[in-house]
Design an enzyme around this catalytic site. Structure first.
Site, PDB file in Angstrom:
ATOM      1  N   HIS A  95       1.120  -0.866  -0.109  1.00  0.00           N
ATOM      2  CA  HIS A  95      -0.563  -0.070  -0.033  1.00  0.00           C
ATOM      3  C   HIS A  95       0.733   1.155  -0.318  1.00  0.00           C
ATOM      4  O   HIS A  95       1.577   1.694   1.432  1.00  0.00           O
ATOM      5  CB  HIS A  95      -0.822  -0.600   0.980  1.00  0.00           C
ATOM      6  CG  HIS A  95      -1.978   1.232   1.059  1.00  0.00           C
ATOM      7  ND1 HIS A  95      -3.330   0.751   1.184  1.00  0.00           N
ATOM      8  CD2 HIS A  95      -1.816   2.648   1.127  1.00  0.00           C
ATOM      9  CE1 HIS A  95      -3.910   2.124   0.991  1.00  0.00           C
ATOM     10  NE2 HIS A  95      -2.879   2.796   0.971  1.00  0.00           N
ATOM     11  N   HIS A 136       1.820   5.262  -1.569  1.00  0.00           N
ATOM     12  CA  HIS A 136       1.734   6.543  -2.589  1.00  0.00           C
ATOM     13  C   HIS A 136       2.766   7.446  -3.219  1.00  0.00           C
ATOM     14  O   HIS A 136       3.432   7.992  -2.196  1.00  0.00           O
ATOM     15  CB  HIS A 136       0.975   7.916  -1.167  1.00  0.00           C
ATOM     16  CG  HIS A 136      -0.131   6.713  -0.307  1.00  0.00           C
ATOM     17  ND1 HIS A 136      -2.111   8.151  -1.411  1.00  0.00           N
ATOM     18  CD2 HIS A 136      -0.868   6.641   0.258  1.00  0.00           C
ATOM     19  CE1 HIS A 136      -2.776   6.570  -0.971  1.00  0.00           C
ATOM     20  NE2 HIS A 136      -2.091   6.200   0.287  1.00  0.00           N
ATOM     21  N   LEU A 137       2.362   6.985  -4.025  1.00  0.00           N
ATOM     22  CA  LEU A 137       4.538   7.544  -5.045  1.00  0.00           C
ATOM     23  C   LEU A 137       3.945   8.904  -5.296  1.00  0.00           C
ATOM     24  O   LEU A 137       4.915   9.652  -6.094  1.00  0.00           O
ATOM     25  CB  LEU A 137       4.256   6.475  -6.055  1.00  0.00           C
ATOM     26  CG  LEU A 137       5.441   6.043  -5.769  1.00  0.00           C
ATOM     27  CD1 LEU A 137       5.855   4.104  -6.771  1.00  0.00           C
ATOM     28  CD2 LEU A 137       5.969   5.769  -4.946  1.00  0.00           C
ATOM     29  N   ARG A 138       2.398   9.618  -5.422  1.00  0.00           N
ATOM     30  CA  ARG A 138       1.888  11.290  -5.805  1.00  0.00           C
ATOM     31  C   ARG A 138       2.713  11.204  -7.388  1.00  0.00           C
ATOM     32  O   ARG A 138       2.481   9.864  -7.904  1.00  0.00           O
ATOM     33  CB  ARG A 138       2.415  11.714  -4.700  1.00  0.00           C
ATOM     34  CG  ARG A 138       2.365  11.880  -4.326  1.00  0.00           C
ATOM     35  CD  ARG A 138       1.506  11.690  -3.332  1.00  0.00           C
ATOM     36  NE  ARG A 138       0.845  12.083  -1.647  1.00  0.00           N
ATOM     37  CZ  ARG A 138      -0.332  11.764  -0.635  1.00  0.00           C
ATOM     38  NH1 ARG A 138      -1.245  10.962  -1.449  1.00  0.00           N
ATOM     39  NH2 ARG A 138      -0.170  12.018   0.333  1.00  0.00           N
ATOM     40  N   ASN A 198      -4.497   7.437  -6.647  1.00  0.00           N
ATOM     41  CA  ASN A 198      -5.640   8.344  -5.820  1.00  0.00           C
ATOM     42  C   ASN A 198      -4.763   9.915  -6.448  1.00  0.00           C
ATOM     43  O   ASN A 198      -4.808  10.322  -5.980  1.00  0.00           O
ATOM     44  CB  ASN A 198      -5.844   8.814  -4.695  1.00  0.00           C
ATOM     45  CG  ASN A 198      -4.847   8.380  -3.321  1.00  0.00           C
ATOM     46  OD1 ASN A 198      -3.368   7.730  -4.126  1.00  0.00           O
ATOM     47  ND2 ASN A 198      -5.755   9.062  -2.387  1.00  0.00           N
ATOM     48  N   LYS A 204      -8.677  -0.546  -6.182  1.00  0.00           N
ATOM     49  CA  LYS A 204      -8.876   0.262  -4.512  1.00  0.00           C
ATOM     50  C   LYS A 204      -9.758   1.176  -5.182  1.00  0.00           C
ATOM     51  O   LYS A 204     -10.540   2.039  -5.656  1.00  0.00           O
ATOM     52  CB  LYS A 204      -7.466   1.098  -4.768  1.00  0.00           C
ATOM     53  CG  LYS A 204      -7.414   2.184  -3.411  1.00  0.00           C
ATOM     54  CD  LYS A 204      -7.196   1.316  -2.569  1.00  0.00           C
ATOM     55  CE  LYS A 204      -7.247   1.786  -0.909  1.00  0.00           C
ATOM     56  NZ  LYS A 204      -6.060   3.255  -0.991  1.00  0.00           N
ATOM     57  N   HIS A 253     -10.653   1.026   1.180  1.00  0.00           N
ATOM     58  CA  HIS A 253     -10.060   2.004   2.199  1.00  0.00           C
ATOM     59  C   HIS A 253     -11.473   2.387   2.787  1.00  0.00           C
ATOM     60  O   HIS A 253     -12.481   2.753   2.623  1.00  0.00           O
ATOM     61  CB  HIS A 253      -9.702   3.327   1.521  1.00  0.00           C
ATOM     62  CG  HIS A 253      -9.593   4.525   3.039  1.00  0.00           C
ATOM     63  ND1 HIS A 253      -8.689   5.711   3.193  1.00  0.00           N
ATOM     64  CD2 HIS A 253     -10.696   4.835   4.065  1.00  0.00           C
ATOM     65  CE1 HIS A 253      -8.513   5.668   3.822  1.00  0.00           C
ATOM     66  NE2 HIS A 253      -9.979   5.596   4.689  1.00  0.00           N
ATOM     67  N   HIS A 302      -5.048  -0.962   5.152  1.00  0.00           N
ATOM     68  CA  HIS A 302      -4.375  -0.010   6.573  1.00  0.00           C
ATOM     69  C   HIS A 302      -5.389  -0.255   8.029  1.00  0.00           C
ATOM     70  O   HIS A 302      -5.824   1.071   8.156  1.00  0.00           O
ATOM     71  CB  HIS A 302      -3.891   1.160   6.066  1.00  0.00           C
ATOM     72  CG  HIS A 302      -5.272   2.218   5.146  1.00  0.00           C
ATOM     73  ND1 HIS A 302      -6.087   2.251   5.729  1.00  0.00           N
ATOM     74  CD2 HIS A 302      -5.053   3.210   3.816  1.00  0.00           C
ATOM     75  CE1 HIS A 302      -7.699   2.614   4.867  1.00  0.00           C
ATOM     76  NE2 HIS A 302      -6.257   3.782   3.984  1.00  0.00           N
ATOM     77  N   ASP A 345       0.916   2.547   3.592  1.00  0.00           N
ATOM     78  CA  ASP A 345       0.552   3.860   3.286  1.00  0.00           C
ATOM     79  C   ASP A 345       1.408   4.989   3.534  1.00  0.00           C
ATOM     80  O   ASP A 345       0.755   5.663   3.397  1.00  0.00           O
ATOM     81  CB  ASP A 345      -0.553   3.873   4.558  1.00  0.00           C
ATOM     82  CG  ASP A 345      -1.858   4.760   4.026  1.00  0.00           C
ATOM     83  OD1 ASP A 345      -1.435   5.302   3.091  1.00  0.00           O
ATOM     84  OD2 ASP A 345      -2.570   5.392   4.595  1.00  0.00           O
ATOM     85  N   HIS A 379       3.812  14.552   1.822  1.00  0.00           N
ATOM     86  CA  HIS A 379       3.322  15.634   1.842  1.00  0.00           C
ATOM     87  C   HIS A 379       4.951  16.663   1.841  1.00  0.00           C
ATOM     88  O   HIS A 379       5.376  16.030   2.695  1.00  0.00           O
ATOM     89  CB  HIS A 379       2.163  16.110   2.774  1.00  0.00           C
ATOM     90  CG  HIS A 379       0.624  15.644   2.486  1.00  0.00           C
ATOM     91  ND1 HIS A 379      -0.242  15.623   1.713  1.00  0.00           N
ATOM     92  CD2 HIS A 379       0.146  14.529   2.837  1.00  0.00           C
ATOM     93  CE1 HIS A 379      -1.633  15.061   1.580  1.00  0.00           C
ATOM     94  NE2 HIS A 379      -0.871  14.278   2.658  1.00  0.00           N
ATOM     95  N   ALA A 407      -3.590  14.908   5.972  1.00  0.00           N
ATOM     96  CA  ALA A 407      -3.058  13.739   6.192  1.00  0.00           C
ATOM     97  C   ALA A 407      -2.325  12.526   5.866  1.00  0.00           C
ATOM     98  O   ALA A 407      -2.486  13.092   4.733  1.00  0.00           O
ATOM     99  CB  ALA A 407      -4.211  12.824   6.550  1.00  0.00           C
TER     100      ALA A 407
END
Lengths: 335, 335
Positions: A13, A15-17, A41, A95, A134, A168, A240, A244, A256
Site C-alpha cells: 500500500h 502512495h507515490l504521488r 488517487n 482500489k 479504504h 491499513h 500507506d 506531503h 493527513a
C-alpha cells in the site's frame, strides 16, 4: 553486529504521488523494496488503461537503476466487464475509496449499493482482480473503521470469491474480521504498529503522526500487533507511506499522511525484534503478499543491522516519521 | 435587530498568562466580562501571598479603564492551615493540577493520597475555599477525564463540605457526577459546547481547535449541552481561554489551548439562541457562579445583537477560535 536478512520485501500500500513528489519519493521505495502496490488517487484518479500505462511509465522513469515493480491499481468505479477484461493483465488490484474520505478521494463511491456494484465486482471476482478498500464511514473519527465492518461483511458475503483487502486497518474490530470471512485480507502499516491517538494529540499536537485512518486506542494497537507479529497469513505489510511537503504538514489545517517509506523496514525490524518475532517478519513483509496476490517479485536481498540510525530531518522537504530521531536498525546492504 | 442583554458576565476559568501576553489578552476579557477566575499556572506557579499580590497588580495594570475583577487562585500544594488562614481573604479558590497534565503544571499533584492532602483540604473546607480541579489522569487521551471520576468521588466523599469544581468538563461521565455528590460543581467552556474530536482531527488537523482536555465524542457534546442550556445550577461558564502565539500553535508540536475570550459571549448567544434557550444564558454565564462562589461582581451590562460578525484573524498574533470566520452575534454596547 546483529543482522537480519529480508528477501523481496513488498510494500502493498504505497502512495507515490506524481510530478516532483514522485521523483522525490519513488527512488526511496525502489531502493529497499522489490515492489509496491501503487495507489491510484492522483488528480484526476487513475481510471483508464491510458492513464495507468502513462503513470507506470512516469514511475519507471524515476527509478532507472533499481529493480522495483510498481504493482498498479485502478481507482474503483462501476466499470463494465468488457473494460475490466481488457485491463486485467495491466493491474494487480482495484482500489475503492468512499467518496471524500481521504486525500484525493472525491470521485469515490458514495453509497454501497450492491446491485449497482454487482457487475463490476462479479467481473473482478471472475477475472481474479482483488478489491482493495479504504474502509471508513463518514462517522465520528474514532468509529469510522468499526462502522465500516458491515460494508466489508456485505461485500464478503455477496462476492465470496472476490479477494477483498481491508487496507491499513487500525482497529480490533477489523482484526476480528480476518477469521470470520475467508475472502477478507488486510494490510497493516508500520506506524499503526507504533502509534495510538496519544501520539497524535495526547501531548503536543504532532502533525507528522497524523494520518487517515487515525491511530486508535491501546487495545487496537495490541490487536494489530498480535496478527502482525504472528504474520497471520491473511495479513500483509502496506506502508500507506503518504508524502506531503513540510509546508502542508506544519501549518494550520495539516494534511493527513505519514511518510515512512525510507525507514519502514528498519522500524519493522525494531518492532519484530522487540517482541522476539524477527523470524516472522519475512512472511509479514513479503511471503504473505506473494501468496495472497499470486505475485513473484524479482530477487532482492536486504540486509539490516542493529545499530543506531539517525533518521534524516527530511527527504527533499518531505518530513519522515521519527524525523531527526535515532532508531535502532539500519540498512546494511542491498543486492 | 434582535438583541440580548447579559448582566455581570463572569468567566470562571481564565488564563491571563504574564508579561506581553498578559498585556495583550487581559484587556480583551476585561472589556466584556465583569470578572474572571484567574488560573495560577505561571512559571513559576502562583503559590505564595507575595506572588499572588504581585500577579494581581500586574493584571490590574493592564486594564486601567475597565471594571474587571480578577478572582485570584493559588496553585494547589499541600499547604498548612496557618498559611491558608492567612491567604484566604486574598483568594477565591485553589486550583489543583495533576503533575504534568497540561501547560505549566509540572509542580502539580503526582498522587492523590488523601491522608497527605487531608490537612490542606480540611482547612480549605473550614475556611470556605473552593477547590478547582483539572480532572485528568495520565491515561489514554480519550479516557483521561472519565478515569479521573474516581478521584472526584474520593475527594467528594472525604471532604463533604469542600466545594469541588470539576473544571472544563468534556464528558458525559463528568456530567453524570453533578447530581451524585452535592459538593461537586463544574465549569464548561464555550468550545466544548461546539466541538468534538472530529473538529480537531476528523478532517484536516486543526491546531486552533486543539486543547486539553481534548474535545470528545458526540454523545459527550450532547451531555454538556444538556446541562449548559438548562443552566444546571451547579454548572458555570469558564472559557479556559488559553492564548498561545500563532507560532506556537501553527508549528509541529502545537501547544494545547483555544483562545476564546474575546468571542465567548457572542458564541454563547449563538449557541443558546440556536436551541431556544437564551433565557438561561444569564444563569450559565453569571448567576450560577455568583451563587456557587458567593461573589458579587460590579455592575456591567453587555448588550449583544444578532448580526454577522467577522472574527479577527488574530489579536496581536494570538489566533482566536473561528479566526477570520463569520459568527452570528456581536457586542453592541457595554455599560
Amino acid at each position: 553486529m546483529k543482522t537480519h536478512t529480508l528477501l523481496m520485501p513488498l510494500d502493498m500500500h504505497l502512495h507515490l504521488r506524481d510530478g516532483v513528489m514522485l521523483e522525490n519519493v519513488a527512488p526511496l521505495s525502489a531502493y529497499s523494496f522489490s515492489g509496491g502496490l501503487v495507489m491510484p488517487n492522483l488528480v484526476p484518479p487513475v481510471d483508464s488503461l491510458e492513464s495507468l500505462k502513462a503513470y507506470k511509465e512516469r514511475i519507471m522513469a524515476t527509478i532507472p537503476n533499481d529493480f522495483f515493480e510498481p504493482y498498479m491499481t485502478l481507482f474503483y468505479k462501476n466499470y463494465d466487464r468488457k473494460f475490466l477484461t481488457g485491463i486485467a493483465e495491466h493491474i494487480t488490484a482495484i482500489k475503492l475509496y468512499p467518496a471524500g474520505i481521504t486525500t484525493n478521494s472525491e470521485g469515490g463511491v458514495s453509497s454501497f449499493d450492491i446491485e449497482e456494484m454487482r457487475e463490476t465486482l462479479e467481473a473482478m471476482s471472475d477475472l481474479g482482480i482483488p478489491l482493495c478498500v479504504h474502509g471508513e464511514t463518514d462517522g465520528f473519527v474514532m468509529d469510522r473503521e468499526a462502522e465500516f465492518m458491515s460494508v466489508y461483511e456485505l461485500l464478503a458475503k455477496n462476492f465470496p470469491n472476490l479477494k477483498i483487502i481491508m487496507e491499513h486497518i487500525t482497529t480490533k474490530a477489523a482484526v476480528d474480521m480476518l477469521d470470520k470471512y475467508k475472502n477478507l485480507y488486510a494490510t497493516i502499516t508500520v506506524h499503526h504498529l507504533l502509534l495510538t491517538l496519544d501520539d497524535v494529540i495526547g501531548g503536543m499536537m504532532m502533525p507528522h503522526n497524523f494520518c487517515k485512518p487515525i491511530a486508535k486506542r491501546p487495545e487496537d494497537l495490541d490487536a494489530l500487533l498480535s496478527v502482525a507479529l504472528e504474520a497471520h497469513p491473511k495479513v500483509m505489510f502496506g506502508s500507506d507511506s503518504a508524502p506531503h511537503s513540510r509546508e502542508k504538514k506544519e501549518s494550520a489545517g495539516c494534511a493527513a499522511g505519514i511518510f515512512t517509506a525510507p525507514i519502514a523496514l528498519q522500524l519493522l525490524c525494531e518492532i519484530f525484534e522487540q517482541y522476539n518475532k524477527l523470524e516472522n517478519l519475512q512472511a509479514f513483509v513479503s511471503d504473505n503478499a506473494q501468496n495472497i496476490y499470486g505475485i513473484c517479485p524479482e530477487f532482492k536481498e536486504v540486509i539490516l543491522e542493529k545499530r543506531p540510525f539517525l533518521v534524516p530531518k527530511d527527504y527533499n522537504g518531505v518530513v519522515p516519521m521519527y524525523s531527526d530521531k535515532i532508531i535502532n536498525w539500519a540498512i546494511q546492504s542491498i543486492e
